[in-house]
Design an enzyme around this catalytic site. Structure first.
Site, PDB file in Angstrom:
ATOM      1  N   LYS A  83       6.685  -2.809 -10.453  1.00 49.11           N
ATOM      2  CA  LYS A  83       5.230  -2.776 -10.268  1.00 49.11           C
ATOM      3  C   LYS A  83       4.624  -1.569 -10.985  1.00 49.11           C
ATOM      4  O   LYS A  83       3.601  -1.678 -11.646  1.00 49.11           O
ATOM      5  CB  LYS A  83       4.894  -2.762  -8.766  1.00 49.11           C
ATOM      6  N   GLN A 107       5.624  -1.123   0.314  1.00 45.27           N
ATOM      7  CA  GLN A 107       6.759  -2.014   0.047  1.00 45.27           C
ATOM      8  C   GLN A 107       7.457  -2.390   1.363  1.00 45.27           C
ATOM      9  O   GLN A 107       7.824  -1.523   2.141  1.00 45.27           O
ATOM     10  CB  GLN A 107       7.739  -1.323  -0.921  1.00 45.27           C
ATOM     11  N   ASP A 162      -2.254  -6.394  -1.821  1.00 38.46           N
ATOM     12  CA  ASP A 162      -1.181  -7.331  -1.484  1.00 38.46           C
ATOM     13  C   ASP A 162      -1.734  -8.516  -0.691  1.00 38.46           C
ATOM     14  O   ASP A 162      -1.043  -9.527  -0.521  1.00 38.46           O
ATOM     15  CB  ASP A 162      -0.102  -6.624  -0.632  1.00 38.46           C
TER      16      ASP A 162
END
Ligand code: NAD
Length: 299
Positions: free
Chosen positions: A52, A96, A119
């Protein structure tokens, strides 16, 4: 059979995003900025975050990586998220997952500002997506939609069967494929581990999305001639065919299924690259205030 080349489409989208960064710097006076928080040092999580961060660099975004030790308290992590929420230079933040078991993932996700939740995991974004309001759509479902769109795959009136009901893939894909509009307007069947007659249901699919995490689960007998097959699964197995000693397998037995399909995604190189590029697209939207307007301190 046409291969849905996620790698190729993702690199096209990356170029488009990179092309917009210059304009954004001019109009907004700042570079889009993604923050990633990682707790502990799980190998797979490290790899995902590194990808990412690398993708941010490739399109000219700024990125910040906040590393916290495995034993960090929940309060400290929540404090870090508050700090990021209040930092006007940061447009989007991801934490994460999975987190260590002493930390509540729900609490952490809810602490992220909805404006920076690129997200798309925050309940407000999930709810808004469900009722058709502008929202951050989580990266994997968003990537699948973009892939269907870029290949102009007809979805209206089609029967879309999804295997897997997770919050990050199966459920949002089901909601999005059923919504009014394109891609969407499907009749959706959401299957899971308790589904009866799964094979029969899969055979009825015009569009089959496999997201269960079981390598090679979908075989040729489960797929209708001419179906569109989207393979979300990623299972890492040891291999002596690769330099790294590992290879990735999807949920679909590609060799036997592909000849029956009109379109199919490979693994790797299908949904995976589309997921990362969708995170970049969400960060771009955040930097432009497209969903919630301009960011103000503390929101
Ligand atoms: P998960 O483990 O949270 O959910 C799996 C789902 O599959 C569950 O709802 C379960 O009911 C269902 N399931 C399990 N076994 C089944 C069976 N035999 N028959 C029918 N349903 C069954 O998984 P997830 O987080 O949604 O991920 C699914 C897969 O997708 C994993 O391999 C994961 O690595 C992969 N993934 C890939 C990407 C990407 O970018 N390509 C992103 C997210 C997840």
């Amino acid at each position: 059979m046409i291969l849905l080349d996620g790698k190729k489409i993702a690199s096209q989208i990356k170029e488009e995003i990179a092309g917009r960064v210059g304009e954004i710097v001019k109009s907004e006076g700042k570079t889009p900025h993604l923050a990633a928080v990682i707790v502990g040092s799980d190998g797979a999580s490290e790899t995902y975050v590194a990808h990412k961060v690398k993708a941010c660099k490739e399109v000219g975004f700024n990125s910040s990586l906040f590393r916290l030790e495995e034993q960090v308290t929940e309060d400290l992590l929540l404090g870090k998220i508050d700090e990021i929420n209040n930092n006007n230079d940061i447009d989007g933040v991801i934490v994460q997952l999975p987190l260590p078991s002493h930390i509540s993932e729900d609490k952490v996700i809810e602490r992220i500002s909805v404006r920076k939740d690129v997200d798309g995991f925050h309940p407000v974004n999930v709810g808004r997506m469900l009722i058709g309001q502008p929202a951050y759509i989580s990266a994997t479902p968003y990537g699948i939609l973009q892939l269907l769109e870029r290949y102009n795959i007809e979805t209206s009136g089609k029967h879309c069967v999804i295997i897997g009901r997770s919050n990050i893939v199966g459920k949002p894909v089901a909601a999005l494929m059923a919504r009014k509009g394109y891609p969407g307007d499907c009749t959706v069947t959401l299957c899971h581990s308790r589904t009866r007659n799964l094979e029969d249901i899969c055979r009825q699919a015009d569009i089959l999305v496999a997201a269960l995490g079981s390598a090679g689960f979908v075989n040729a007998d489960m797929v209708k001639e001419g179906a569109v097959v989207i393979d979300v699964g990623i299972t890492r197995v040891q291999s002596n065919e690769t330099k790294s000693g590992w290879k990735l397998l999807g949920d679909v037995g590609f060799q036997e299924v592909a000849p029956k399909c009109s379109y199919i995604t490979p693994v790797p190189g299908g949904v995976g690259p589309m997921t990362i590029v969708s995170l970049l697209a969400n960060t771009l939207r955040a930097s432009l205030g497209e969903i919630y307007g301009r960011q103000r301190t503390g929101q």
